[in-house]
Design a protein around this motif. Sequence first.
Motif, PDB file in Angstrom:
ATOM      1  N   LEU A   1     -19.713   1.007  34.048  1.00 43.28           N
ATOM      2  CA  LEU A   1     -20.836   0.546  33.272  1.00 43.28           C
ATOM      3  C   LEU A   1     -21.394   1.855  32.329  1.00 43.28           C
ATOM      4  O   LEU A   1     -21.717   2.000  31.305  1.00 43.28           O
ATOM      5  CB  LEU A   1     -21.926  -0.011  33.977  1.00 43.28           C
ATOM      6  CG  LEU A   1     -23.169  -0.248  33.327  1.00 43.28           C
ATOM      7  CD1 LEU A   1     -22.789  -1.453  32.030  1.00 43.28           C
ATOM      8  CD2 LEU A   1     -24.388  -0.924  34.131  1.00 43.28           C
TER       9      LEU A   1
ATOM     10  N   CYS B   1     -19.926   2.254  29.010  1.00 39.15           N
ATOM     11  CA  CYS B   1     -20.947   1.436  28.007  1.00 39.15           C
ATOM     12  C   CYS B   1     -22.259   2.602  27.455  1.00 39.15           C
ATOM     13  O   CYS B   1     -22.355   2.825  26.334  1.00 39.15           O
ATOM     14  CB  CYS B   1     -21.511   0.258  28.658  1.00 39.15           C
ATOM     15  SG  CYS B   1     -22.865  -0.447  27.755  1.00 39.15           S
ATOM     16  N   PHE B   2     -22.682   3.041  28.615  1.00 38.85           N
ATOM     17  CA  PHE B   2     -24.072   3.894  28.507  1.00 38.85           C
ATOM     18  C   PHE B   2     -23.351   5.021  27.697  1.00 38.85           C
ATOM     19  O   PHE B   2     -24.428   5.564  26.648  1.00 38.85           O
ATOM     20  CB  PHE B   2     -24.352   4.551  29.776  1.00 38.85           C
ATOM     21  CG  PHE B   2     -25.325   3.379  30.585  1.00 38.85           C
ATOM     22  CD1 PHE B   2     -25.203   1.998  30.382  1.00 38.85           C
ATOM     23  CD2 PHE B   2     -26.143   3.956  31.685  1.00 38.85           C
ATOM     24  CE1 PHE B   2     -25.978   1.246  31.161  1.00 38.85           C
ATOM     25  CE2 PHE B   2     -26.853   3.031  32.291  1.00 38.85           C
ATOM     26  CZ  PHE B   2     -26.790   1.719  32.036  1.00 38.85           C
TER      27      PHE B   2
ATOM     28  N   LEU C   1     -28.249   1.007  22.721  1.00 39.48           N
ATOM     29  CA  LEU C   1     -27.482   0.938  24.090  1.00 39.48           C
ATOM     30  C   LEU C   1     -27.553  -0.463  24.475  1.00 39.48           C
ATOM     31  O   LEU C   1     -26.599  -1.264  24.948  1.00 39.48           O
ATOM     32  CB  LEU C   1     -28.412   1.604  25.159  1.00 39.48           C
ATOM     33  CG  LEU C   1     -28.149   1.236  26.549  1.00 39.48           C
ATOM     34  CD1 LEU C   1     -26.665   1.512  26.972  1.00 39.48           C
ATOM     35  CD2 LEU C   1     -29.039   2.106  27.447  1.00 39.48           C
ATOM     36  N   LEU C   2     -28.769  -1.533  24.088  1.00 38.92           N
ATOM     37  CA  LEU C   2     -28.751  -2.707  24.277  1.00 38.92           C
ATOM     38  C   LEU C   2     -27.612  -3.499  23.466  1.00 38.92           C
ATOM     39  O   LEU C   2     -27.111  -4.359  23.917  1.00 38.92           O
ATOM     40  CB  LEU C   2     -30.252  -3.220  23.768  1.00 38.92           C
ATOM     41  CG  LEU C   2     -30.578  -4.740  24.138  1.00 38.92           C
ATOM     42  CD1 LEU C   2     -30.580  -4.778  25.701  1.00 38.92           C
ATOM     43  CD2 LEU C   2     -31.966  -5.037  23.518  1.00 38.92           C
TER      44      LEU C   2
ATOM     45  N   ARG D   1     -25.038  -2.461  22.864  1.00 37.72           N
ATOM     46  CA  ARG D   1     -23.455  -2.093  23.549  1.00 37.72           C
ATOM     47  C   ARG D   1     -23.660  -3.070  24.966  1.00 37.72           C
ATOM     48  O   ARG D   1     -22.371  -3.479  25.041  1.00 37.72           O
ATOM     49  CB  ARG D   1     -23.166  -0.797  23.985  1.00 37.72           C
ATOM     50  CG  ARG D   1     -23.161   0.041  22.697  1.00 37.72           C
ATOM     51  CD  ARG D   1     -22.676   1.668  23.026  1.00 37.72           C
ATOM     52  NE  ARG D   1     -23.387   2.381  24.200  1.00 37.72           N
ATOM     53  CZ  ARG D   1     -24.556   3.080  23.589  1.00 37.72           C
ATOM     54  NH1 ARG D   1     -24.808   3.174  22.402  1.00 37.72           N
ATOM     55  NH2 ARG D   1     -25.180   3.703  24.525  1.00 37.72           N
ATOM     56  N   LEU D   2     -24.549  -2.918  25.655  1.00 36.93           N
ATOM     57  CA  LEU D   2     -24.735  -3.655  26.727  1.00 36.93           C
ATOM     58  C   LEU D   2     -24.140  -5.105  26.525  1.00 36.93           C
ATOM     59  O   LEU D   2     -23.429  -5.894  27.283  1.00 36.93           O
ATOM     60  CB  LEU D   2     -26.097  -3.682  27.574  1.00 36.93           C
ATOM     61  CG  LEU D   2     -26.336  -2.726  28.249  1.00 36.93           C
ATOM     62  CD1 LEU D   2     -27.940  -2.307  28.642  1.00 36.93           C
ATOM     63  CD2 LEU D   2     -25.636  -2.534  29.829  1.00 36.93           C
TER      64      LEU D   2
ATOM     65  N   TYR E   1     -20.311  -5.205  25.956  1.00 39.21           N
ATOM     66  CA  TYR E   1     -19.635  -4.733  27.166  1.00 39.21           C
ATOM     67  C   TYR E   1     -19.667  -5.906  28.147  1.00 39.21           C
ATOM     68  O   TYR E   1     -18.537  -5.952  28.863  1.00 39.21           O
ATOM     69  CB  TYR E   1     -20.295  -3.220  27.636  1.00 39.21           C
ATOM     70  CG  TYR E   1     -19.592  -2.953  29.144  1.00 39.21           C
ATOM     71  CD1 TYR E   1     -18.087  -2.341  28.880  1.00 39.21           C
ATOM     72  CD2 TYR E   1     -20.115  -3.125  30.356  1.00 39.21           C
ATOM     73  CE1 TYR E   1     -17.628  -1.813  30.171  1.00 39.21           C
ATOM     74  CE2 TYR E   1     -19.687  -2.738  31.335  1.00 39.21           C
ATOM     75  CZ  TYR E   1     -18.447  -1.954  31.329  1.00 39.21           C
ATOM     76  OH  TYR E   1     -17.799  -1.813  32.537  1.00 39.21           O
ATOM     77  N   LEU E   2     -20.816  -6.289  28.599  1.00 40.53           N
ATOM     78  CA  LEU E   2     -21.020  -7.580  29.710  1.00 40.53           C
ATOM     79  C   LEU E   2     -20.664  -8.625  29.068  1.00 40.53           C
ATOM     80  O   LEU E   2     -20.640  -9.639  29.887  1.00 40.53           O
ATOM     81  CB  LEU E   2     -22.261  -7.341  30.149  1.00 40.53           C
ATOM     82  CG  LEU E   2     -22.848  -6.103  30.823  1.00 40.53           C
ATOM     83  CD1 LEU E   2     -24.183  -6.112  31.181  1.00 40.53           C
ATOM     84  CD2 LEU E   2     -21.993  -6.150  31.986  1.00 40.53           C
TER      85      LEU E   2
ATOM     86  N   LEU F   1     -27.941 -12.491  30.364  1.00 41.86           N
ATOM     87  CA  LEU F   1     -28.670 -11.271  30.113  1.00 41.86           C
ATOM     88  C   LEU F   1     -30.430 -11.958  30.139  1.00 41.86           C
ATOM     89  O   LEU F   1     -30.358 -12.572  29.097  1.00 41.86           O
ATOM     90  CB  LEU F   1     -28.209 -10.495  29.049  1.00 41.86           C
ATOM     91  CG  LEU F   1     -29.164  -9.255  29.082  1.00 41.86           C
ATOM     92  CD1 LEU F   1     -28.249  -8.041  28.204  1.00 41.86           C
ATOM     93  CD2 LEU F   1     -30.322  -9.400  28.123  1.00 41.86           C
TER      94      LEU F   1
ATOM     95  N   ILE G   1     -33.075  -7.046  32.618  1.00 43.94           N
ATOM     96  CA  ILE G   1     -33.466  -5.825  32.315  1.00 43.94           C
ATOM     97  C   ILE G   1     -35.231  -5.776  32.206  1.00 43.94           C
ATOM     98  O   ILE G   1     -35.402  -6.534  31.445  1.00 43.94           O
ATOM     99  CB  ILE G   1     -33.046  -5.474  30.667  1.00 43.94           C
ATOM    100  CG1 ILE G   1     -31.660  -5.504  30.812  1.00 43.94           C
ATOM    101  CG2 ILE G   1     -33.607  -4.004  30.587  1.00 43.94           C
ATOM    102  CD1 ILE G   1     -30.848  -5.023  29.625  1.00 43.94           C
TER     103      ILE G   1
ATOM    104  N   LEU H   1     -32.532  -1.908  35.302  1.00 50.10           N
ATOM    105  CA  LEU H   1     -31.541  -2.765  35.253  1.00 50.10           C
ATOM    106  C   LEU H   1     -31.164  -3.417  36.718  1.00 50.10           C
ATOM    107  O   LEU H   1     -31.123  -2.821  37.630  1.00 50.10           O
ATOM    108  CB  LEU H   1     -30.265  -2.423  34.618  1.00 50.10           C
ATOM    109  CG  LEU H   1     -30.023  -2.067  33.209  1.00 50.10           C
ATOM    110  CD1 LEU H   1     -30.771  -1.073  32.924  1.00 50.10           C
ATOM    111  CD2 LEU H   1     -28.438  -1.911  32.779  1.00 50.10           C
TER     112      LEU H   1
END
Length: 295
Positions: A24, A28-29, A90-91, A93-94, A97-98, A215, A245, A279
């Motif tokens: 992750l 992702c990060f 980042l959000l 991408r999250l 990615y997820l 999410l 989150i 998270l």
Amino acid sequence: MAYIKFLFRSTNQHGVHSPFVYSLVTRCFNDRKKYSAYRILKDYRKSLLKDKRTIHIKDFGAGSRVFRSEERKVSKMAKTAGISPKRARLLNRLVRYLEVDSALELGSSLGLGTAAMAAGNRVKITTIEGCPETAAIAKEKFEEFNLKNIQLKVGRFEDFLKESAKTNSNSQIPNPKKSDGADLQSVPTHFSILNTHKSQPATDNSELLTHNFDLLFVDGNHQKEATLTYFKKLLPTVHNDSVMILDDIHWSKGMEEAWEEIKAHPRVKVTIDTFQWGLVFFRREQEKEHFVIRM
């Protein structure tokens, strides 16, 4: 002081021994790819920063550390109170990615975070905002930027988190992802932009807790008791691969206490403290672990 303590306790990807968290963080990060969705997020923010309208804020949470009045300029709200550009990316991408299919947001504000989840991603979002005038600006921007995968609802969070007879906070909801793949079709609802799908989150207030989300982004009331209440009420909506989150976990001593209680909850398996966000993962196959990671 809280940030200094965080820095002493934090690590980067090299201090992470969990394969899930390491992946992750590294994929992702720390993803440096320039996604096309970032242009939408940049233009969305610019549009708000140019908006000189003044609106009346109805605040049900802990209040603002910046504003002293309930009359606020949209441009200043976007500049000082919205999600930062870095966090928005980042959000975005999250969600990608997820492989998030359905998301719930408590606290739309001007929609910067909502847009971050929606832009370029095939995700269905239900977002709730307590202030009608703030929600009206967000609705306008969602339409302007053609973000049709968002359902915006207006009202107090508590009114949307009422338990029904079908709600069971101890239930283990399976992963609903990889649904039947039906085409999205537009359905008009009161004060919302809604695309519907067979796995679409509930649109009826009383049914919200009977559906599940990949999410959940909680950003609207930075007080200990409210945060713990939302966390517990939202537990029926999570499944094994969900992520929750929580924003501003170091906002106050009370919020830090809430974060510690959430970490200790038996349903919680993995947590990541990034200072601003906490998270929370519910992966039953993992040992209970807590990470403090510098962004």
